[in-house]
Write an enzyme that holds these catalytic residues in place. Sequence first.
Site, PDB file in Angstrom:
ATOM      1  N   GLY A  12       0.652  -1.196  -0.076  1.00 44.76           N
ATOM      2  CA  GLY A  12       0.018  -0.090  -0.036  1.00 44.76           C
ATOM      3  C   GLY A  12       0.812   1.300   0.135  1.00 44.76           C
ATOM      4  O   GLY A  12       0.208   2.285   0.270  1.00 44.76           O
ATOM      5  N   SER A  13       2.135   1.337  -0.174  1.00 44.42           N
ATOM      6  CA  SER A  13       2.793   2.180  -0.402  1.00 44.42           C
ATOM      7  C   SER A  13       2.347   3.620  -1.600  1.00 44.42           C
ATOM      8  O   SER A  13       2.413   4.815  -1.201  1.00 44.42           O
ATOM      9  CB  SER A  13       4.522   2.165  -0.533  1.00 44.42           C
ATOM     10  OG  SER A  13       4.600   1.576  -1.677  1.00 44.42           O
ATOM     11  N   ASN A  14       2.005   3.125  -2.576  1.00 39.19           N
ATOM     12  CA  ASN A  14       1.561   3.969  -3.607  1.00 39.19           C
ATOM     13  C   ASN A  14       0.177   4.715  -3.229  1.00 39.19           C
ATOM     14  O   ASN A  14      -0.106   5.629  -3.528  1.00 39.19           O
ATOM     15  CB  ASN A  14       1.115   3.186  -4.925  1.00 39.19           C
ATOM     16  CG  ASN A  14       2.530   3.141  -5.669  1.00 39.19           C
ATOM     17  OD1 ASN A  14       3.156   4.317  -6.129  1.00 39.19           O
ATOM     18  ND2 ASN A  14       3.147   1.825  -5.831  1.00 39.19           N
ATOM     19  N   LEU A  87      -2.955  -7.144  -7.563  1.00 39.21           N
ATOM     20  CA  LEU A  87      -2.254  -8.344  -8.263  1.00 39.21           C
ATOM     21  C   LEU A  87      -3.460  -9.111  -9.211  1.00 39.21           C
ATOM     22  O   LEU A  87      -2.908  -9.786 -10.125  1.00 39.21           O
ATOM     23  CB  LEU A  87      -1.639  -9.292  -7.452  1.00 39.21           C
ATOM     24  CG  LEU A  87      -0.581  -8.590  -6.506  1.00 39.21           C
ATOM     25  CD1 LEU A  87       0.379  -9.431  -5.566  1.00 39.21           C
ATOM     26  CD2 LEU A  87       0.574  -8.245  -7.673  1.00 39.21           C
ATOM     27  N   LYS A  88      -4.712  -8.870  -9.080  1.00 42.40           N
ATOM     28  CA  LYS A  88      -5.585  -9.946  -9.819  1.00 42.40           C
ATOM     29  C   LYS A  88      -5.830  -8.998 -11.109  1.00 42.40           C
ATOM     30  O   LYS A  88      -6.049  -7.935 -10.885  1.00 42.40           O
ATOM     31  CB  LYS A  88      -6.780  -9.930  -9.054  1.00 42.40           C
ATOM     32  CG  LYS A  88      -6.625 -10.741  -7.701  1.00 42.40           C
ATOM     33  CD  LYS A  88      -6.456 -12.168  -8.041  1.00 42.40           C
ATOM     34  CE  LYS A  88      -5.809 -13.008  -6.661  1.00 42.40           C
ATOM     35  NZ  LYS A  88      -6.408 -12.797  -5.507  1.00 42.40           N
ATOM     36  N   ASN A 104      -3.270   2.134 -13.795  1.00 40.52           N
ATOM     37  CA  ASN A 104      -2.575   1.169 -13.092  1.00 40.52           C
ATOM     38  C   ASN A 104      -1.508   1.764 -13.143  1.00 40.52           C
ATOM     39  O   ASN A 104      -0.951   2.460 -13.908  1.00 40.52           O
ATOM     40  CB  ASN A 104      -2.705  -0.208 -14.109  1.00 40.52           C
ATOM     41  CG  ASN A 104      -1.517  -1.210 -13.173  1.00 40.52           C
ATOM     42  OD1 ASN A 104      -1.712  -1.376 -12.081  1.00 40.52           O
ATOM     43  ND2 ASN A 104      -0.878  -1.941 -14.003  1.00 40.52           N
ATOM     44  N   HIS A 106       2.666   0.670 -13.132  1.00 40.29           N
ATOM     45  CA  HIS A 106       3.347  -0.617 -13.345  1.00 40.29           C
ATOM     46  C   HIS A 106       5.031  -0.200 -12.892  1.00 40.29           C
ATOM     47  O   HIS A 106       5.370   0.684 -13.446  1.00 40.29           O
ATOM     48  CB  HIS A 106       3.382  -1.089 -14.594  1.00 40.29           C
ATOM     49  CG  HIS A 106       4.077  -2.276 -14.985  1.00 40.29           C
ATOM     50  ND1 HIS A 106       3.543  -3.635 -14.602  1.00 40.29           N
ATOM     51  CD2 HIS A 106       5.229  -2.343 -15.623  1.00 40.29           C
ATOM     52  CE1 HIS A 106       4.783  -4.451 -15.067  1.00 40.29           C
ATOM     53  NE2 HIS A 106       5.493  -3.818 -15.706  1.00 40.29           N
ATOM     54  N   GLU A 176       7.871   5.716  -8.260  1.00 41.86           N
ATOM     55  CA  GLU A 176       6.450   5.697  -8.258  1.00 41.86           C
ATOM     56  C   GLU A 176       5.594   6.524  -7.240  1.00 41.86           C
ATOM     57  O   GLU A 176       4.759   7.157  -7.625  1.00 41.86           O
ATOM     58  CB  GLU A 176       6.163   4.236  -7.831  1.00 41.86           C
ATOM     59  CG  GLU A 176       6.581   3.058  -8.844  1.00 41.86           C
ATOM     60  CD  GLU A 176       6.139   1.738  -8.415  1.00 41.86           C
ATOM     61  OE1 GLU A 176       4.991   1.482  -8.078  1.00 41.86           O
ATOM     62  OE2 GLU A 176       6.907   0.860  -8.495  1.00 41.86           O
TER      63      GLU A 176
HETATM   64  C1  GRF Z   1       4.167  -1.208  -7.067  1.00 39.24           C
HETATM   65  O1  GRF Z   1       5.621  -1.470  -7.373  1.00 39.24           O
HETATM   66  C2  GRF Z   1       3.347  -0.848  -8.384  1.00 39.24           C
HETATM   67  O2  GRF Z   1       4.008  -0.435  -9.356  1.00 39.24           O
HETATM   68  C3  GRF Z   1       2.948  -2.560  -8.605  1.00 39.24           C
HETATM   69  O3  GRF Z   1       2.837  -3.238  -7.264  1.00 39.24           O
HETATM   70  C4  GRF Z   1       3.743  -2.463  -6.366  1.00 39.24           C
HETATM   71  C5  GRF Z   1       2.666  -2.101  -5.283  1.00 39.24           C
HETATM   72  O4  GRF Z   1       3.499  -1.319  -4.334  1.00 39.24           O
HETATM   73  N1  GRF Z   1       1.865  -2.373  -9.411  1.00 39.24           N
HETATM   74  P1  GRF Z   1       2.628  -0.819  -2.908  1.00 39.24           P
HETATM   75  O5  GRF Z   1       1.709  -1.880  -2.565  1.00 39.24           O
HETATM   76  O6  GRF Z   1       1.973   0.357  -3.458  1.00 39.24           O
HETATM   77  O7  GRF Z   1       3.479  -0.675  -1.966  1.00 39.24           O
END
Ligand code: GRF
Length: 203
Positions: A12-14, A87-88, A104, A106, A176
Amino acid sequence: MLNIAAFVSGRGSNLKSVHEKVSKEKIRLCAVVSDCKECLAVNFASQNNIPVFFISLKEKDGFIGYTELGRILKELSIDLILLAGFLKKIPDEFVDGFENKIINIHPALLPSFGGKGMYGMNVHEAVFKSAAKVSGATVHFVDKIYDNGKIIAQRVVNIAEAKNAEEIAVRVLKVEHELLPYVVDKFADGKIKIENNSVIIID
Ligand code: GRF
């Protein structure tokens, strides 16, 4: 005000970077949707009073299906869905219901190093093995094919000196956390347009 739902599967860091960096006057995080009951992203949502919905292809105890989820997100007037480490694969019918509203992030420079199985460290290991000198992050629209939708924005990082895949992962995650809030902020300002075949970000 842009109403957002964030789909997550883990750390969940994003999600956190969007929550912290985009002005609360521009966006409202209305829902977090997770395919796992216990993960850091769900903890973060709960601590910040963001409603959490658990999703599964088949409804089961505590998990709703995509038809029900679509109904809830329409009811919440969601303008943008962020796949922030989800992831799904999203079912086609759900994608149809939110055309050009799902994005999304990536952890590589698409169209390279994407597709089925290309998630998490798999991506960075493939990049490292290729001896690529740059990697980076991509935010793109989601269509029915993995990592295939139109690219909205990218950030490049120099990895020429990286000694392993873990080092690449750290460098990419840092960008990111700049790129996703930047794109969300642009959506909130109505500054992202699809014209002909490309995505235009107005400065
Ligand atoms: C990130 O590297 C994102 O690009 C990918 O999955 C990872 C998720 O990281 N789709 P977080 O859960 O946001 O920390």
